[in-house]
Design a protein around this motif. Structure first.
Motif, mmCIF file in Angstrom:
data_model
loop_
_atom_site.group_PDB
_atom_site.id
_atom_site.type_symbol
_atom_site.label_atom_id
_atom_site.label_comp_id
_atom_site.label_asym_id
_atom_site.label_seq_id
_atom_site.Cartn_x
_atom_site.Cartn_y
_atom_site.Cartn_z
ATOM 1 N N HIS A 358 0.819 -1.216 0.000
ATOM 2 C CA HIS A 358 0.000 0.000 0.000
ATOM 3 C C HIS A 358 0.850 1.262 0.000
ATOM 4 O O HIS A 358 0.354 2.336 -0.300
ATOM 5 N N VAL A 359 2.162 1.112 0.346
ATOM 6 C CA VAL A 359 2.999 2.312 0.480
ATOM 7 C C VAL A 359 3.043 3.098 -0.837
ATOM 8 O O VAL A 359 2.820 4.311 -0.856
ATOM 9 N N MET A 360 3.286 2.389 -1.937
ATOM 10 C CA MET A 360 3.393 3.114 -3.217
ATOM 11 C C MET A 360 2.076 3.777 -3.597
ATOM 12 O O MET A 360 2.057 4.862 -4.182
ATOM 13 N N GLU A 361 0.977 3.124 -3.238
ATOM 14 C CA GLU A 361 -0.326 3.713 -3.567
ATOM 15 C C GLU A 361 -0.578 4.946 -2.683
ATOM 16 O O GLU A 361 -1.106 5.952 -3.151
ATOM 17 N N ALA A 367 1.417 10.907 -0.014
ATOM 18 C CA ALA A 367 2.049 10.623 1.288
ATOM 19 C C ALA A 367 3.564 10.655 1.161
ATOM 20 O O ALA A 367 4.116 10.301 0.117
ATOM 21 N N SER A 368 4.232 11.060 2.256
ATOM 22 C CA SER A 368 5.689 11.068 2.268
ATOM 23 C C SER A 368 6.154 9.919 3.172
ATOM 24 O O SER A 368 6.046 10.001 4.401
ATOM 25 N N ILE A 369 6.597 8.838 2.537
ATOM 26 C CA ILE A 369 6.960 7.617 3.300
ATOM 27 C C ILE A 369 8.308 7.114 2.788
ATOM 28 O O ILE A 369 8.492 6.939 1.586
ATOM 29 N N ALA A 376 8.945 1.408 7.910
ATOM 30 C CA ALA A 376 8.435 2.534 7.107
ATOM 31 C C ALA A 376 8.441 3.767 7.997
ATOM 32 O O ALA A 376 8.029 3.702 9.156
ATOM 33 N N ARG A 377 8.946 4.885 7.446
ATOM 34 C CA ARG A 377 8.882 6.162 8.180
ATOM 35 C C ARG A 377 7.905 7.068 7.458
ATOM 36 O O ARG A 377 8.048 7.320 6.258
ATOM 37 N N ILE A 378 6.910 7.509 8.199
ATOM 38 C CA ILE A 378 5.840 8.292 7.595
ATOM 39 C C ILE A 378 5.989 9.726 8.101
ATOM 40 O O ILE A 378 5.935 9.973 9.306
ATOM 41 N N HIS A 379 6.203 10.638 7.157
ATOM 42 C CA HIS A 379 6.404 12.046 7.534
ATOM 43 C C HIS A 379 5.098 12.795 7.319
ATOM 44 O O HIS A 379 4.583 12.857 6.207
ATOM 45 N N THR A 387 -6.789 10.503 -6.269
ATOM 46 C CA THR A 387 -6.473 10.010 -7.605
ATOM 47 C C THR A 387 -6.938 8.557 -7.664
ATOM 48 O O THR A 387 -7.587 8.069 -6.744
ATOM 49 N N THR A 388 -6.576 7.836 -8.730
ATOM 50 C CA THR A 388 -6.948 6.423 -8.811
ATOM 51 C C THR A 388 -5.821 5.576 -8.218
ATOM 52 O O THR A 388 -4.657 5.746 -8.577
ATOM 53 N N VAL A 389 -6.180 4.710 -7.297
ATOM 54 C CA VAL A 389 -5.187 3.812 -6.689
ATOM 55 C C VAL A 389 -5.709 2.375 -6.779
ATOM 56 O O VAL A 389 -6.898 2.156 -7.021
ATOM 57 N N MET A 390 -4.785 1.425 -6.550
ATOM 58 C CA MET A 390 -5.176 0.030 -6.740
ATOM 59 C C MET A 390 -4.960 -0.767 -5.460
ATOM 60 O O MET A 390 -3.872 -0.708 -4.875
ATOM 61 N N ALA A 391 -5.972 -1.504 -5.055
ATOM 62 C CA ALA A 391 -5.863 -2.339 -3.860
ATOM 63 C C ALA A 391 -5.078 -3.608 -4.193
ATOM 64 O O ALA A 391 -5.279 -4.192 -5.248
ATOM 65 N N SER A 392 -4.160 -4.022 -3.277
ATOM 66 C CA SER A 392 -3.367 -5.227 -3.547
ATOM 67 C C SER A 392 -3.759 -6.384 -2.644
ATOM 68 O O SER A 392 -3.485 -7.538 -2.941
#
Ligand code: EPZ
Length: 441
Positions: A358-361, A367-369, A376-379, A387-392
């Protein structure tokens, strides 16, 4: 009960759109726990008497397990509540004509492996398609097979199938076994196998998830004495037979956690009905640290949550680990929330090696990760823009829904069938508390 009634969730829809920016306000009924329901359904293979299960969630994985049990000769009928959220099932398994869980079903749901233990212990044979890797990691089944083999089964892998059998007339035998590390599925399969084994089985370093305790409570009510409920050492007194019973599945703590995340990211106030407080205490601890307030009504089992949208969301550090610690099944949803925290948060994923798809989505939403192996560091806070994103996978989909709640404009989530595998009408529930969310077929 109708055998031919179709689960509402069989409708495969492919997209969800969410308009971000609403604050939640209202009340949501929590469904039964999918991950408790699946092993409890597999327990019907232990007896020729009828098992009645109540409060199963109306999700696709339950339907898939019905199909798996159906191929094993189980007569399954179910009834859906008028709200379409929950199912009562009647399961009766006489002698199957085949002892096989086929590839077509196992590939769609790995939890099909849970029929191995009960088939082997009652009928002395089982043929289960070997589950491959999946989108969250390799997920081998060596711990399951080690226990079956130690209990006396011979195990072969032929043409992609695990072929397990016992010499004619023999039963599995009770063992004293220590799991090298904690596995939910291997603990469940071993409990099911030990139920009809010859003698006592002791399982050490067993998983302690509430879903395991639910299976144990069901097995006890089927006439299998088990000691150690809620602990990591379980002692199962194997019986010659199990009997039918009526049983109600626990509420879904992961669904509770998902709505907690929804409230945390949007602000507002939310009442979650049918919550077992102790099942979600690690989440509430985390969410309190991040600045949300909650109150629990013990008699009504209602969790009241509140966050003013103007309150600062604090950054937090999370490490996923077996229960009672922070669950991997909520990692994606919390990551979405942390994109709005005021500072840098860290998430370490200790259970599955590849559960960051999900990070890339999330990054596509703005998001800044940063990623470093399992960390994972989430800023935050970052402005998310739809936008359009895809569930994995299932929980990644839920994470994207949470992010969509905060994103500016419209977020479209594709491949939403993943969500329907484990959430009973998440979109309806969110709409009922004020979210602009639509399904598009
Ligand atoms: C259960 O999966 C859940 N599934 C998962 O929920 C959940 O994420 C997971 O437990 C951890 O809590 C169901 O209950 C149906 P494990 P399971 O065996 O039993 C490794 C969801 O989104 N392992 O506890 O498959 C494994 O690869 C799902 O609802 C072995 O190496 O998980 C993992 O790294 C996804 N060999 C770790 O152990 C084995 O034989 C824990 O897995 C078994 C597991």
């Amino acid at each position: 009960m109708g055998t031919n009634s179709v689960l509402h969730t069989e409708l495969i829809v492919d997209k969800i759109t969410i308009r971000g920016g609403s604050h939640l306000d209202g009340s949501i009924e929590i469904s039964g726990a999918k991950n408790a329901a699946l092993p409890c359904m597999a327990a019907c293979l232990l007896t020729d008497e009828t098992l009645i299960l109540r409060n199963l969630p109306a999700v696709v994985d339950i339907r898939t397990m019905e199909k798996v049990l159906g191929t094993l000769g189980t007569h399954v009928s179910h009834e859906t509540t008028p709200s379409l959220l929950s199912i009562t099932q009647s399961l009766t398994c006489n002698e199957p004509s085949e002892y096989k869980a086929p590839y077509e079903l196992v590939k769609t749901m790995r939890a099909s492996i849970l029929v191995l233990g009960p088939l082997l212990t009652r009928f002395g044979k089982a043929s289960i398609s070997f589950p491959g890797g999946c989108s969250i990691g390799a997920r081998p089944i060596d711990l399951h097979l080690e226990v079956m083999s130690k209990m006396g089964a011979s195990i072969d892998i032929h043409h992609g199938y695990v072929e397990a059998s016992l010499p004619s007339g023999k039963r599995l035998k009770g063992i004293d076994h220590t799991f090298p590390y904690i596995s939910v599925g291997a603990t469940e399969n071993s409990l099911l196998a030990a139920a009809l084994a010859d003698g006592k089985t002791i399982l050490r370093n067993a998983a302690k998830e509430p879903e395991i305790s639910d299976l144990i409570s069901l097995l006890i009510s089927m006439g299998i004495p088990i000691e150690g409920l809620g602990t990591s050492t379980l002692a199962i007194e194997g019986q010659r037979q199990a009997h039918g019973t009526h049983y109600t599945i626990i509420p879904d703590r992961i669904e509770v956690g998902t709505f907690i995340c929804a409230l945390a990211i949007t602000g507002g106030s939310l009442c979650l009905q049918g919550v077992v407080l102790e099942h979600v205490s690690s989440l509430l601890e985390v969410i309190e640290r991040s600045g949300c307030k909650y109150r629990y009504d013990v008699t009504k089992k209602v969790l009241h949550l509140e966050r003013s949208p103007s309150d600062r969301l604090e950054p937090i550090n999370i490490s996923t680990a077996p229960y009672p610690d922070f669950p991997t099944d909520l990692q994606a949803q919390f990551m979405a929330v942390l994109t709005q925290a005021d500072g840098t948060s860290t998430i370490i994923e200790n259970i599955f090696e590849n559960r960051f798809q999900h990070v890339m989505e999330l990054q596509r939403l703005g998001a800044s990760i940063d990623m470093d192996g399992r960390t994972a560091r989430i800023h935050g806070p970052t402005l998310l823009s739809g936008t359009t994103v895809m569930a994995s996978d299932l929980r990644a989909s839920a994470g994207l829904v949470i992010a969509g709640l905060a994103a500016e404009g419209t977020t479209t989530i594709e491949r939403i069938y993943h969500l329907d595998r484990g959430y009973a009408h998440l979109d309806h529930k969110l709409r009922s508390v004020g979210v602009e969310i639509e399904r598009i077929k």
